[in-house]
Design an enzyme around this catalytic site. Structure first.
Site, PDB file in Angstrom:
ATOM      1  N   LYS A 112       0.839  -1.214   0.000  1.00 11.30           N
ATOM      2  CA  LYS A 112       0.000   0.000   0.000  1.00 11.30           C
ATOM      3  C   LYS A 112       0.864   1.251   0.000  1.00 11.30           C
ATOM      4  O   LYS A 112       0.521   2.245  -0.644  1.00 11.30           O
ATOM      5  CB  LYS A 112      -0.934   0.023   1.218  1.00 11.30           C
ATOM      6  CG  LYS A 112      -1.962  -1.064   1.217  1.00 11.30           C
ATOM      7  CD  LYS A 112      -3.056  -0.814   0.186  1.00 11.30           C
ATOM      8  CE  LYS A 112      -4.001  -1.989   0.136  1.00 11.30           C
ATOM      9  NZ  LYS A 112      -4.849  -2.067  -1.007  1.00 11.30           N
ATOM     10  N   LYS A 195      -2.399 -10.696  -8.874  1.00  6.67           N
ATOM     11  CA  LYS A 195      -3.691 -11.316  -8.578  1.00  6.67           C
ATOM     12  C   LYS A 195      -4.850 -10.460  -9.093  1.00  6.67           C
ATOM     13  O   LYS A 195      -4.672  -9.271  -9.375  1.00  6.67           O
ATOM     14  CB  LYS A 195      -3.831 -11.525  -7.072  1.00  6.67           C
ATOM     15  CG  LYS A 195      -3.840 -10.253  -6.256  1.00  6.67           C
ATOM     16  CD  LYS A 195      -4.234 -10.535  -4.816  1.00  6.67           C
ATOM     17  CE  LYS A 195      -4.401  -9.235  -4.053  1.00  6.67           C
ATOM     18  NZ  LYS A 195      -5.031  -9.360  -2.767  1.00  6.67           N
ATOM     19  N   LYS A 198      -9.165  -5.264  -7.414  1.00  6.51           N
ATOM     20  CA  LYS A 198      -9.606  -3.962  -7.903  1.00  6.51           C
ATOM     21  C   LYS A 198      -8.456  -2.961  -7.868  1.00  6.51           C
ATOM     22  O   LYS A 198      -8.335  -2.106  -8.744  1.00  6.51           O
ATOM     23  CB  LYS A 198     -10.753  -3.469  -7.026  1.00  6.51           C
ATOM     24  CG  LYS A 198     -11.706  -2.621  -7.799  1.00  6.51           C
ATOM     25  CD  LYS A 198     -12.831  -2.138  -6.934  1.00  6.51           C
ATOM     26  CE  LYS A 198     -13.349  -0.847  -7.500  1.00  6.51           C
ATOM     27  NZ  LYS A 198     -13.997  -0.012  -6.518  1.00  6.51           N
TER      28      LYS A 198
HETATM   29  P1  AMP Z   1     -10.349  -8.221   0.131  1.00  5.44           P
HETATM   30  O1  AMP Z   1     -10.957  -7.854  -1.170  1.00  5.44           O
HETATM   31  O2  AMP Z   1      -8.880  -7.910   0.220  1.00  5.44           O
HETATM   32  O3  AMP Z   1     -11.149  -7.757   1.319  1.00  5.44           O
HETATM   33  O4  AMP Z   1     -10.360  -9.813   0.165  1.00  5.44           O
HETATM   34  C1  AMP Z   1     -11.491 -10.535   0.543  1.00  5.44           C
HETATM   35  C2  AMP Z   1     -11.223 -12.018   0.465  1.00  5.44           C
HETATM   36  O5  AMP Z   1     -11.059 -12.403  -0.900  1.00  5.44           O
HETATM   37  C3  AMP Z   1      -9.956 -12.457   1.210  1.00  5.44           C
HETATM   38  O6  AMP Z   1     -10.203 -13.713   1.798  1.00  5.44           O
HETATM   39  C4  AMP Z   1      -8.953 -12.598   0.125  1.00  5.44           C
HETATM   40  O7  AMP Z   1      -7.970 -13.557   0.453  1.00  5.44           O
HETATM   41  C5  AMP Z   1      -9.817 -13.075  -1.051  1.00  5.44           C
HETATM   42  N1  AMP Z   1      -9.214 -12.655  -2.338  1.00  5.44           N
HETATM   43  C6  AMP Z   1      -9.209 -11.416  -2.874  1.00  5.44           C
HETATM   44  N2  AMP Z   1      -8.587 -11.406  -4.089  1.00  5.44           N
HETATM   45  C7  AMP Z   1      -8.181 -12.692  -4.293  1.00  5.44           C
HETATM   46  C8  AMP Z   1      -7.495 -13.361  -5.364  1.00  5.44           C
HETATM   47  N3  AMP Z   1      -7.133 -12.718  -6.463  1.00  5.44           N
HETATM   48  N4  AMP Z   1      -7.261 -14.692  -5.233  1.00  5.44           N
HETATM   49  C9  AMP Z   1      -7.663 -15.375  -4.134  1.00  5.44           C
HETATM   50  N5  AMP Z   1      -8.314 -14.815  -3.097  1.00  5.44           N
HETATM   51  C10 AMP Z   1      -8.574 -13.502  -3.169  1.00  5.44           C
END
Ligand code: AMP
Length: 332
Positions: A112, A195, A198
């Protein structure tokens, strides 16, 4: 007694395939075997300074999408993080024993700092303590998350154990990342590297609510290369990523057909991407229909959120009561 499970997703927009395959598919499977708390991490999302309208809209999206994916509010506690103020209180206590050095070493914090140098706020630095509070507030032992969250889980164990040592208690159990697949999942994006996220750009993501046209357009623009130049050569990252995406939406026959074509240097990326897009559309269709249906029912959404907040607070209040006593906040 059933083991307790906690996990949440930040409402920064709509859910994408990374959220779905990294987290939500596990939520859906776990709900019948465990005592589950699945929340919408709106406090976490404040680090990016959303406008009030955006924040409310995104929270609604995630609530609708949790339900559309099959999380059953009769089986599971679904709640909005900010409806449970005990989480913020525990976050404050944990921050008193979280150290700058360890917070600054977190990979997600370093990312970040690189990606948003104009907004390196204290919320970003203390993201792992808020995540620890989310988990410890229900004294959970299993946390279904994607691979990107593994380090945060390690920090949660550190903070929980440190509290236990400091106050001579065994209040907080250790929690571990959980996935039904052998390894934690990492869903790649469409931009050839990294990965699906967004923050790596809208075009890296396929959202659960994307229309067939959106999906076709995004996949057709996905990064590839000039094609294989030797038989059976190793694939470059961008191409491997698309094959990895195909593995989650396409049949074994389709995958082996395109693997063969690649290995024989006969692959046509146009055909490959078309097939990938069509299989994504098929995989998304039932969820997309449900999203449309549920999003019209505001009364139902309100009931789910209210019921979830009550259940989550009941569990959170039990923990906070014990924490306050251990710390020394006792009535006269
Ligand atoms: P976040 O959007 O960072 O709040 O992530 C929410 C959940 O989605 C978390 O458990 C992350 O590990 C999972 N997650 C988000 N992006 C990915 C990705 N590209 N591959 C696998 N898991 C993801």
């Amino acid at each position: 007694m059933k083991e307790t499970v906690v996990s949440g997703i930040r409402p920064t927009g709509k859910l994408h395939l990374g959220n779905y395959f990294g987290a939500v598919t596990n939520f859906v499977k776990m709900q019948y075997d465990y005592n589950c708390y699945f929340f919408i991490a709106d406090l976490h999302s404040l680090t990016t300074h959303p406008t009030p309208q955006d924040l409310h809209g995104y929270v609604r999206h995630v609530l609708v999408e949790y339900l559309a994916c099959g999380i059953n509010p009769e089986e599971t506690t679904i709640y909005i993080q900010s409806d449970v103020p005990e989480v913020a209180e525990l976050y404050l206590y944990l921050n008193m024993n979280a150290y700058m050095g360890e917070l600054e070493r977190s990979t997600s914090f370093k990312d970040k700092v690189r990606s948003q140098p104009d907004n390196v706020n204290a919320g970003l630095l203390t993201y792992p303590t808020l995540m620890a509070a989310d988990i410890l507030i229900h004294r959970a032992t299993k946390v279904p998350v994607g691979k990107d969250q593994e380090q945060h889980l390690e920090m949660t164990r550190t903070f929980g154990n440190r509290f236990n040592r400091l106050y001579n208690t065994d209040l907080f159990p250790e929690s571990f990342a959980f996935s039904y697949s052998e390894n934690l999942v990492k869903i790649p994006g469409l931009d050839g590297k990294g990965k699906m996220s967004k923050s790596n750009g809208e075009n890296t993501c396929i959202y659960l609510s994307d229309s067939p046209e959106d999906i076709r357009k995004k996949v057709s623009r996905a990064v590839t290369d000039g094609g294989p130049t030797e038989e059976n050569q190793q694939k470059p990252e961008a191409v491997q990523n698309l094959f990895d995406l195909m593995k989650i939406v396409s049949s074994a026959d389709t995958i082996s057909h395109f693997e063969d074509q690649y290995n024989k240097m006969a692959i046509r990326y146009g055909d490959f991407k078309k097939q990938l897009a069509e299989d994504m559309i098929i995989a998304n269709a039932p969820i997309r229909e449900k999203i449309e249906e549920i999003s019209k029912d505001t009364l139902y959404l309100r009931q789910v959120a209210k019921h979830g907040a009550l259940k989550a607070r009941e569990s959170a209040q039990k923990t906070i009561k014990e924490v306050r006593q251990l710390i020394g906040f006792k009535p006269f």
